[in-house]
Write a protein that holds these residues in place. Structure first.
Motif, PDB file in Angstrom:
ATOM      1  N   THR A 159       0.842  -1.192   0.000  1.00 29.64           N
ATOM      2  CA  THR A 159       0.000   0.000   0.000  1.00 29.64           C
ATOM      3  C   THR A 159       0.877   1.240   0.000  1.00 29.64           C
ATOM      4  N   ASN A 291      -7.693   4.119   5.366  1.00 34.01           N
ATOM      5  CA  ASN A 291      -8.142   2.792   4.947  1.00 34.01           C
ATOM      6  C   ASN A 291      -7.118   2.114   4.043  1.00 34.01           C
ATOM      7  N   PRO A 293      -7.059  -1.500   1.707  1.00 34.83           N
ATOM      8  CA  PRO A 293      -7.953  -2.549   1.217  1.00 34.83           C
ATOM      9  C   PRO A 293      -7.461  -3.927   1.634  1.00 34.83           C
ATOM     10  N   GLU A 296      -9.301  -7.153   0.127  1.00 34.17           N
ATOM     11  CA  GLU A 296      -8.975  -7.149  -1.303  1.00 34.17           C
ATOM     12  C   GLU A 296      -7.500  -7.487  -1.524  1.00 34.17           C
TER      13      GLU A 296
END
Length: 337
Positions: A159, A291, A293, A296
């Protein structure tokens, strides 16, 4: 107990046709496929996974290694991994390293010994070269850590931690805050370092002096956030008006410590986290966070791993794939006056 020959006889087809329906590797006409599936259900036939694995040289096992199984962030990743694994008839070994590199090494060696087809390794702390060596020809996906090495059997998903924490810093600056504290994650965790860098970089761009940013380090646990807030931040003479914790676990601890001290959040002090795990919206006040994911990411990691396993088995060329996932600021009551 019914076997494949019984199914073939019941459906009036050859054993090879039954095998092709089960494996899905060769075309079978819709009529024959329907007849075979009806016979499988009627006879309650269940293919032997052991026999199948021996025949096609797969164990149908994958290893999932996480730093802290009690952290909801990793639980959501595990659910994502398992959702894809089960769709492809895979079972998952879930192991916990407690964030210790020697435990990671031991677990990877154990996975190899158990003959897993591949491994998903979440936020590993071990040195990159050792990580590549321990893959030992085994397909692997590294999740939540950016690697500089190139290994054709290792894919990477991470991320944009820098961007997410910078967005959070901008939100706090726009709320008028000028004195800050950071409860960062461990210094040897790359994602924790990037979150701290992104946050401080945005503050410095806005002219916040280094002396107005207090930095502390924790272990990504609730008690770390509680202890640092209670014993250090709340005892400062010139107390910060905003606190960024490197994950939601530590932010939750900081919130509870501030509440015990009699402070009103966000009126007296704003507190934010990172990850957006389930309880971040349930604590009082609801937590501002970034946030990731998670579910996911777990699904994406398992899909990449399956592709690599299949390519390795068929002898196709493989190469390193790197996937960056986006983060998103979630503003809630803990910073929103």
């Amino acid at each position: 107990m019914a076997n494949m020959k019984d199914v073939a006889k019941h459906a009036g087809v050859s054993v090879a046709t039954v095998s092709n329906v089960i494996s899905g590797k060769k075309f079978v006409s819709p009529e024959l496929k329907s007849a075979v599936l009806e016979s499988i259900n009627a006879l309650q036939y269940r293919p032997s996974k052991i026999a199948r694995s021996l025949k096609i040289r797969k164990s149908f096992l994958v290893g999932l290694l996480v730093p802290d199984i009690t952290n909801p962030y990793f639980a959501e990743i595990a659910r994502g991994v398992e959702s894809i694994a089960l769709d492809h008839d895979y079972q998952m070994f879930l192991c916990n390293s407690d964030g210790k590199s020697y435990r990671e090494e031991e677990t990877l060696i154990s996975f190899l010994g158990h003959g897993v087809d591949g491994v998903i390794n979440v936020a590993p702390r071990m040195e990159e070269g050792l990580l590549a060596d321990l893959s030992d020809g085994m397909p692997m996906v590294i999740l939540d850590r950016h690697l500089t090495i190139e290994n054709p059997l290792i894919d990477v998903i991470y991320t944009n931690n820098f961007k997410g924490s910078a967005q959070l810093a901008r939100h706090l600056l726009d709320k008028g805050h000028r004195r800050f504290a950071c409860i960062a994650g461990p210094r040897d965790v790359p994602s924790a370092v990037r979150r701290l860098q992104g946050f401080c970089s945005e503050l410095e761009r806005d002219g916040i002096r280094e002396g107005d940013i207090r930095i502390y380090y924790g272990g990504f646990k609730y008690e770390d956030g509680f202890k640092i807030m209670k014993q250090q931040i709340l005892k400062l003479k010139n107390r910060p008006t905003a606190v960024f914790a490197g994950n939601d676990m530590m932010a939750w601890g900081a919130i509870e410590a501030a509440k015990q001290h009699g402070l009103k959040i966000p009126i007296d002090i704003s507190i934010a986290g990172f990850d957006n795990v389930l309880y971040s919206s349930l604590v009082i006040p609801a937590m501002t966070t970034v946030n990731q994911p998670k579910y996911e990411a777990g699904r994406a990691a398992m899909k990449l791993l399956l592709e690599k396993i299949m390519k390795k088995q068929s002898g196709e060329d493989v190469h390193t794939r790197k996937m960056e996932l986006d983060s998103q600021l979630i503003v809630r009551e803990s910073t929103e006056i």
